[in-house]
Design a protein around this motif. Structure first.
Motif, PDB file in Angstrom:
ATOM      1  N   SER A  67       0.847  -1.198   0.000  1.00 26.43           N
ATOM      2  CA  SER A  67       0.000   0.000   0.000  1.00 26.43           C
ATOM      3  C   SER A  67       0.877   1.241   0.000  1.00 26.43           C
ATOM      4  CB  SER A  67      -0.907  -0.012   1.241  1.00 26.43           C
ATOM      5  OG  SER A  67      -1.685   1.164   1.294  1.00 26.43           O
ATOM      6  N   LEU A  68       0.598   2.181  -0.895  1.00 22.49           N
ATOM      7  CA  LEU A  68       1.355   3.427  -0.996  1.00 22.49           C
ATOM      8  C   LEU A  68       0.517   4.585  -0.462  1.00 22.49           C
ATOM      9  CD1 LEU A  68       2.813   2.976  -4.601  1.00 22.49           C
ATOM     10  CD2 LEU A  68       3.910   2.418  -2.417  1.00 22.49           C
ATOM     11  N   ILE A  69       1.170   5.584   0.141  1.00 26.98           N
ATOM     12  CA  ILE A  69       0.426   6.699   0.724  1.00 26.98           C
ATOM     13  C   ILE A  69      -0.160   7.616  -0.339  1.00 26.98           C
ATOM     14  CG2 ILE A  69       1.791   6.646   2.854  1.00 26.98           C
ATOM     15  CD1 ILE A  69       3.241   9.136   1.858  1.00 26.98           C
ATOM     16  N   ALA A  70       0.400   7.583  -1.543  1.00 29.37           N
ATOM     17  CA  ALA A  70      -0.142   8.374  -2.667  1.00 29.37           C
ATOM     18  C   ALA A  70      -0.229   7.467  -3.884  1.00 29.37           C
ATOM     19  CB  ALA A  70       0.736   9.584  -2.958  1.00 29.37           C
ATOM     20  N   GLU A  71      -1.374   7.418  -4.486  1.00 34.20           N
ATOM     21  CA  GLU A  71      -1.595   6.519  -5.615  1.00 34.20           C
ATOM     22  C   GLU A  71      -0.637   6.830  -6.767  1.00 34.20           C
ATOM     23  OE1 GLU A  71      -5.235   5.058  -8.584  1.00 34.20           O
ATOM     24  OE2 GLU A  71      -5.601   6.523  -6.977  1.00 34.20           O
ATOM     25  N   GLY A  72       0.015   5.798  -7.267  1.00 30.18           N
ATOM     26  CA  GLY A  72       0.904   5.946  -8.410  1.00 30.18           C
ATOM     27  C   GLY A  72       2.263   6.528  -8.080  1.00 30.18           C
ATOM     28  N   LYS A  73       2.563   6.669  -6.780  1.00 30.22           N
ATOM     29  CA  LYS A  73       3.838   7.276  -6.385  1.00 30.22           C
ATOM     30  C   LYS A  73       4.474   6.509  -5.232  1.00 30.22           C
ATOM     31  CE  LYS A  73       2.244  11.941  -7.574  1.00 30.22           C
ATOM     32  NZ  LYS A  73       1.903  13.293  -7.027  1.00 30.22           N
ATOM     33  N   LEU A  93      14.846   2.385  -8.851  1.00 31.05           N
ATOM     34  CA  LEU A  93      14.736   0.978  -9.243  1.00 31.05           C
ATOM     35  C   LEU A  93      13.551   0.308  -8.547  1.00 31.05           C
ATOM     36  CD1 LEU A  93      18.477  -0.194  -9.118  1.00 31.05           C
ATOM     37  CD2 LEU A  93      17.191   0.669 -11.090  1.00 31.05           C
ATOM     38  N   ILE A  94      13.339   0.663  -7.279  1.00 27.65           N
ATOM     39  CA  ILE A  94      12.216   0.109  -6.516  1.00 27.65           C
ATOM     40  C   ILE A  94      10.892   0.617  -7.087  1.00 27.65           C
ATOM     41  CG2 ILE A  94      11.158  -0.078  -4.232  1.00 27.65           C
ATOM     42  CD1 ILE A  94      14.016   0.521  -3.092  1.00 27.65           C
ATOM     43  N   ALA A  95      10.844   1.914  -7.373  1.00 25.02           N
ATOM     44  CA  ALA A  95       9.628   2.503  -7.943  1.00 25.02           C
ATOM     45  C   ALA A  95       9.311   1.867  -9.296  1.00 25.02           C
ATOM     46  CB  ALA A  95       9.798   4.015  -8.085  1.00 25.02           C
ATOM     47  N   GLU A  96      10.342   1.682 -10.110  1.00 21.99           N
ATOM     48  CA  GLU A  96      10.148   1.064 -11.427  1.00 21.99           C
ATOM     49  C   GLU A  96       9.582  -0.343 -11.283  1.00 21.99           C
ATOM     50  OE1 GLU A  96      12.823  -0.254 -15.334  1.00 21.99           O
ATOM     51  OE2 GLU A  96      13.742   0.848 -13.680  1.00 21.99           O
ATOM     52  N   ASP A  97      10.091  -1.103 -10.326  1.00 25.68           N
ATOM     53  CA  ASP A  97       9.602  -2.460 -10.103  1.00 25.68           C
ATOM     54  C   ASP A  97       8.130  -2.457  -9.691  1.00 25.68           C
ATOM     55  OD1 ASP A  97      10.783  -5.438  -9.560  1.00 25.68           O
ATOM     56  OD2 ASP A  97       9.247  -4.963  -8.072  1.00 25.68           O
ATOM     57  N   LEU A  98       7.737  -1.434  -8.945  1.00 25.75           N
ATOM     58  CA  LEU A  98       6.342  -1.315  -8.504  1.00 25.75           C
ATOM     59  C   LEU A  98       5.433  -0.712  -9.571  1.00 25.75           C
ATOM     60  CD1 LEU A  98       6.950   0.013  -4.866  1.00 25.75           C
ATOM     61  CD2 LEU A  98       6.108  -2.251  -5.497  1.00 25.75           C
ATOM     62  N   GLY A  99       6.038  -0.215 -10.649  1.00 23.68           N
ATOM     63  CA  GLY A  99       5.251   0.392 -11.712  1.00 23.68           C
ATOM     64  C   GLY A  99       4.750   1.784 -11.390  1.00 23.68           C
ATOM     65  N   VAL A 100       5.502   2.512 -10.551  1.00 23.79           N
ATOM     66  CA  VAL A 100       5.117   3.871 -10.165  1.00 23.79           C
ATOM     67  C   VAL A 100       6.312   4.809 -10.315  1.00 23.79           C
ATOM     68  CG1 VAL A 100       3.357   3.045  -8.549  1.00 23.79           C
ATOM     69  CG2 VAL A 100       5.687   3.458  -7.722  1.00 23.79           C
ATOM     70  N   GLN A 101       6.105   6.092 -10.022  1.00 24.70           N
ATOM     71  CA  GLN A 101       7.163   7.086 -10.047  1.00 24.70           C
ATOM     72  C   GLN A 101       7.585   7.419  -8.622  1.00 24.70           C
ATOM     73  OE1 GLN A 101       8.613   8.551 -12.868  1.00 24.70           O
ATOM     74  NE2 GLN A 101       7.453   6.994 -13.993  1.00 24.70           N
TER      75      GLN A 101
END
Length: 287
Positions: free
Chosen positions: A56-62, A92-100
């Protein structure tokens, strides 16, 4: 029923106006009370999770990263962008999760105390932060991704080669860091006083301009600064055997597992070495 005369009607109107006035006065007070109650509610920072569970991310897509600027070459501003070694690792972590990745610049004390996670400011913290027992009580750390020691920065030809040369002098420290801890631990034995600085940039400038006699902080950032500022030099390093870790909220096992997975893969496939060489000019001997 008898009719009201004009004086009685006047009295009725006055009473009605007073009631309306009291209602108008109460509305802001009730609104303030509601706001206060809302602010007093505990911030929802997420439930405990395990590896493999949904992240779960605190901001969608980020992927929101707490850090503290500047700390060159790990994270700093260049041409209006936040760049650096840590920044590219978290990318690299963000890319793996498909977010910025989105950088949130905040105080280092807030990060290392765990407050940034407690208030829901970020998903991860990457701030060249040493893994310590005290910090592990309030946050969870990834596997170590960078080795560090403490170092002494002075003006070139100052004659200061170690803490033993600082008797009666001023040693600058960055607030909340392991460098500050090391300086405080040894100051009685060497007779210096310490001066706190909010960030690395202020500390380095104070050494360069002679506001203080020396500064202590992590070796990589001081070596980088001295290379770009030949009127300063690192005269000694202290073998403190530290390792940096990427931090997550205490109990966020799903995010922690993902961070470790990506770091391990990057070290295995050469991406880590490439990022390391970009920012430090060499490949790591062992990480």
């Amino acid at each position: 029923m008898r009719e009201l005369d004009q004086y009685e009607l006047l009295g009725v109107n006055i009473v009605a106006r007073r009631r309306n006035l009291r209602a108008l006065i109460l509305l802001p007070a009730l609104a303030l009370a509601a706001t206060t109650a809302a602010c007093a509610e505990e911030v929802n920072t997420g439930e405990d999770t395990q590896a493999g569970e949904e992240i779960s991310l605190i901001a969608e897509g980020k992927l929101t990263t707490c850090t503290h600027l500047p700390y060159e070459p790990f994270q700093f501003t260049q041409d209006g962008q936040t760049v650096g070694f840590d920044v590219e690792l978290v990318d690299l972590i963000a890319e793996d999760l498909g977010v910025q990745q989105e950088i949130f610049d905040t105080s280092f004390e807030g990060i290392e105390s765990g407050q940034s996670f407690n208030t829901g400011q970020c998903d991860v913290a990457a701030a060249a932060m040493t893994i310590t027992d005290v910090r592990q009580q309030v946050m969870d750390f990834s596997d170590g991704y960078f080795d560090a020691n403490q170092a002494l920065l002075v003006k070139t030809d100052s004659g200061i080669t170690g803490l033993e040369n600082l008797n009666g002098k001023v040693l600058g420290v960055q607030l909340g860091t392991t460098g500050e801890d090391y300086a405080e631990e040894h100051k009685d034995a060497h007779g210096y006083t310490t001066r706190q600085f909010e960030d690395l940039g202020l500390l380095q400038t104070a050494v360069k301009t002679g506001q203080i006699d020396a500064g202590i902080n992590d070796n990589s950032v001081f070596l980088d600064f001295a290379k770009k500022n030949p009127d300063t030099e690192v005269t000694t390093e202290f073998e403190t055997g530290e390792q940096y870790g990427i931090a997550v909220r205490k109990g966020n096992g799903a995010m922690l597992a993902k961070v470790n997975e990506v770091l391990a893969a990057a070290k295995q496939d050469g991406r880590y070495d490439a990022i390391y060489e970009k920012w430090f000019g060499t490949t790591p001997d062992s990480q």
